[in-house]
Design an enzyme around this catalytic site. Structure first.
Site, PDB file in Angstrom:
ATOM      1  N   THR A   1      13.328 -22.088 -38.004  1.00 36.55           N
ATOM      2  CA  THR A   1      13.702 -20.734 -38.425  1.00 36.55           C
ATOM      3  C   THR A   1      13.586 -19.782 -37.247  1.00 36.55           C
ATOM      4  O   THR A   1      12.695 -19.937 -36.408  1.00 36.55           O
ATOM      5  CB  THR A   1      12.829 -20.221 -39.586  1.00 36.55           C
ATOM      6  OG1 THR A   1      13.172 -18.863 -39.867  1.00 36.55           O
ATOM      7  CG2 THR A   1      11.349 -20.279 -39.290  1.00 36.55           C
TER       8      THR A   1
ATOM      9  N   ASP B   1      15.519 -21.932 -46.861  1.00 36.35           N
ATOM     10  CA  ASP B   1      16.559 -20.952 -47.137  1.00 36.35           C
ATOM     11  C   ASP B   1      16.104 -20.185 -48.371  1.00 36.35           C
ATOM     12  O   ASP B   1      15.698 -20.787 -49.364  1.00 36.35           O
ATOM     13  CB  ASP B   1      17.915 -21.618 -47.371  1.00 36.35           C
ATOM     14  CG  ASP B   1      19.035 -20.620 -47.153  1.00 36.35           C
ATOM     15  OD1 ASP B   1      19.136 -20.085 -46.022  1.00 36.35           O
ATOM     16  OD2 ASP B   1      19.797 -20.337 -48.095  1.00 36.35           O
TER      17      ASP B   1
ATOM     18  N   PHE C   1       8.138  -8.791 -44.835  1.00 39.66           N
ATOM     19  CA  PHE C   1       9.403  -8.588 -44.125  1.00 39.66           C
ATOM     20  C   PHE C   1      10.530  -8.564 -45.161  1.00 39.66           C
ATOM     21  O   PHE C   1      10.291  -8.682 -46.368  1.00 39.66           O
ATOM     22  CB  PHE C   1       9.627  -9.694 -43.082  1.00 39.66           C
ATOM     23  CG  PHE C   1       9.812 -11.069 -43.669  1.00 39.66           C
ATOM     24  CD1 PHE C   1       8.726 -11.839 -44.010  1.00 39.66           C
ATOM     25  CD2 PHE C   1      11.088 -11.589 -43.898  1.00 39.66           C
ATOM     26  CE1 PHE C   1       8.893 -13.108 -44.557  1.00 39.66           C
ATOM     27  CE2 PHE C   1      11.261 -12.854 -44.442  1.00 39.66           C
ATOM     28  CZ  PHE C   1      10.161 -13.615 -44.777  1.00 39.66           C
TER      29      PHE C   1
ATOM     30  N   ASP D   1      10.734  -7.253 -49.030  1.00 42.03           N
ATOM     31  CA  ASP D   1       9.393  -7.083 -49.624  1.00 42.03           C
ATOM     32  C   ASP D   1       9.090  -5.638 -50.068  1.00 42.03           C
ATOM     33  O   ASP D   1       8.489  -5.450 -51.130  1.00 42.03           O
ATOM     34  CB  ASP D   1       8.297  -7.558 -48.651  1.00 42.03           C
ATOM     35  CG  ASP D   1       8.194  -9.080 -48.605  1.00 42.03           C
ATOM     36  OD1 ASP D   1       8.741  -9.745 -49.505  1.00 42.03           O
ATOM     37  OD2 ASP D   1       7.562  -9.597 -47.671  1.00 42.03           O
TER      38      ASP D   1
ATOM     39  N   HIS E   1       7.328 -16.985 -53.442  1.00 48.87           N
ATOM     40  CA  HIS E   1       8.285 -18.081 -53.565  1.00 48.87           C
ATOM     41  C   HIS E   1       8.059 -19.129 -52.463  1.00 48.87           C
ATOM     42  O   HIS E   1       8.046 -20.324 -52.695  1.00 48.87           O
ATOM     43  CB  HIS E   1       9.706 -17.510 -53.489  1.00 48.87           C
ATOM     44  CG  HIS E   1       9.892 -16.530 -52.354  1.00 48.87           C
ATOM     45  ND1 HIS E   1       9.061 -15.454 -52.158  1.00 48.87           N
ATOM     46  CD2 HIS E   1      10.778 -16.486 -51.337  1.00 48.87           C
ATOM     47  CE1 HIS E   1       9.440 -14.789 -51.081  1.00 48.87           C
ATOM     48  NE2 HIS E   1      10.489 -15.396 -50.561  1.00 48.87           N
TER      49      HIS E   1
HETATM   50  P1  ITT Z   1      16.428 -18.515 -40.863  1.00 50.90           P
HETATM   51  O1  ITT Z   1      17.736 -18.898 -41.499  1.00 50.90           O
HETATM   52  O2  ITT Z   1      16.441 -18.649 -39.385  1.00 50.90           O
HETATM   53  O3  ITT Z   1      15.269 -19.216 -41.484  1.00 50.90           O
HETATM   54  P2  ITT Z   1      16.995 -15.948 -42.099  1.00 50.90           P
HETATM   55  O4  ITT Z   1      16.350 -14.602 -41.999  1.00 50.90           O
HETATM   56  O5  ITT Z   1      18.465 -16.033 -41.786  1.00 50.90           O
HETATM   57  O6  ITT Z   1      16.163 -16.950 -41.155  1.00 50.90           O
HETATM   58  P3  ITT Z   1      17.591 -16.848 -44.769  1.00 50.90           P
HETATM   59  O7  ITT Z   1      18.935 -17.345 -44.343  1.00 50.90           O
HETATM   60  O8  ITT Z   1      16.759 -17.723 -45.652  1.00 50.90           O
HETATM   61  O9  ITT Z   1      16.670 -16.527 -43.520  1.00 50.90           O
HETATM   62  O10 ITT Z   1      17.812 -15.429 -45.418  1.00 50.90           O
HETATM   63  C1  ITT Z   1      16.915 -14.914 -46.294  1.00 50.90           C
HETATM   64  C2  ITT Z   1      17.112 -13.437 -46.503  1.00 50.90           C
HETATM   65  O11 ITT Z   1      16.201 -13.078 -47.523  1.00 50.90           O
HETATM   66  C3  ITT Z   1      16.774 -12.602 -45.275  1.00 50.90           C
HETATM   67  O12 ITT Z   1      17.485 -11.367 -45.329  1.00 50.90           O
HETATM   68  C4  ITT Z   1      15.292 -12.347 -45.450  1.00 50.90           C
HETATM   69  O13 ITT Z   1      14.877 -11.141 -44.857  1.00 50.90           O
HETATM   70  C5  ITT Z   1      15.138 -12.314 -46.971  1.00 50.90           C
HETATM   71  N1  ITT Z   1      13.863 -12.947 -47.318  1.00 50.90           N
HETATM   72  C6  ITT Z   1      13.534 -14.279 -47.225  1.00 50.90           C
HETATM   73  N2  ITT Z   1      12.260 -14.472 -47.541  1.00 50.90           N
HETATM   74  C7  ITT Z   1      11.751 -13.271 -47.840  1.00 50.90           C
HETATM   75  C8  ITT Z   1      10.475 -12.813 -48.202  1.00 50.90           C
HETATM   76  O14 ITT Z   1       9.439 -13.648 -48.301  1.00 50.90           O
HETATM   77  N3  ITT Z   1      10.313 -11.515 -48.438  1.00 50.90           N
HETATM   78  C9  ITT Z   1      11.343 -10.668 -48.319  1.00 50.90           C
HETATM   79  N4  ITT Z   1      12.569 -10.991 -47.940  1.00 50.90           N
HETATM   80  C10 ITT Z   1      12.781 -12.289 -47.704  1.00 50.90           C
END
Ligand code: ITT
Length: 203
Positions: free
Chosen positions: A7, A69, A154, A157, A182
């Site tokens: 990630t 994801d 982040f 949240d 989650h």
């Molecule tokens: P990677 O693919 O490199 O892991 P990403 O930020 O692109 O990083 P995702 O494709 O899984 O990750 O996108 C998830 C979205 O949901 C992204 O905008 C995150 O900020 C948000 N998100 C994921 N987990 C979260 C959390 O624990 N709290 C708040 N927002 C979250």
């Protein structure tokens, strides 16, 4: 066992590091191996995207690789932004959660239900060029608040309100978030798998 965390999201990196504590794994990041971690997520589902990320870096490194994801599913938006949560709006996390608040303007509390979903994928490559794959899932229920609150965490949240805690996810400490989120639930389901794999990997 060496485990690569696929990630580029700093928030996820921090949380996974804490969530995997106590396991017999040495956590590596793509930068540690000079690998690129910005992989195009072309899947239609969280599972497809988690596997795309984990498989790409497992193939590049030859190491057991973990990716997640995640997304936010809002009932009043028929489950959007969902798998497209990272691409909901160009810009920062704040731009995205403010766009979400605008999309929900005028929507009353009882219709602001939402959940975070996390799909974790573990890909274990072997010398024969095949791999074993495991998927786990975690969900956390809440509602979208009317205003952002809190500085921790982040992404979305600050606008994800938890009735059980009477605050947003961004008002929890990291340790509290890591008990109920989650990602925490997906990690908890992944722990016994990682424990077994780490045992098998021991010389
Ligand atoms: P990677 O693919 O490199 O892991 P990403 O930020 O692109 O990083 P995702 O494709 O899984 O990750 O996108 C998830 C979205 O949901 C992204 O905008 C995150 O900020 C948000 N998100 C994921 N987990 C979260 C959390 O624990 N709290 C708040 N927002 C979250």
């Amino acid at each position: 066992m060496r485990l690569l965390l696929a990630t580029h999201n700093q928030g996820k990196r921090r949380e996974w590091r804490a969530l995997l504590e106590g396991l017999d794994v040495e956590l590596l990041l793509p930068d540690d191996l000079g690998l690129h971690d910005d992989i195009e997520e072309t899947g239609e589902t969280y599972t497809e995207n988690a596997l795309i990320k984990a498989r790409a870096l497992a193939a590049a490194s030859g190491l057991p690789t973990l990716a997640d994801d995640s997304g936010l599913e809002v009932d009043a938006l028929d489950g959007a932004p969902g798998v497209r949560s990272a691409r909901y709006h160009l810009g920062t996390d704040e731009v995205r959660y403010r766009a979400l608040l605008r999309a929900l303007e005028g929507v009353p509390l009882e219709r602001r239900g939402a959940r975070f979903r996390c799909i974790a994928a573990l890909v274990l490559p072997d010398d024969a060029g095949t791999s074993r794959e495991y998927i786990t899932e975690g969900v956390c229920e809440g509602v979208i608040s009317f205003e952002p609150r809190g500085e921790a965490g982040f992404g979305y949240d600050p606008v994800f309100y938890l009735f059980e805690h009477s605050c947003t996810m961004a008002q929890l400490t990291e340790a509290e978030k890591n008990r109920i989120s989650h990602r925490a639930r997906a990690a908890q389901a992944m722990r016994p798998i990682l424990e077994r794999e780490a045992r098998l990997a021991r010389p």
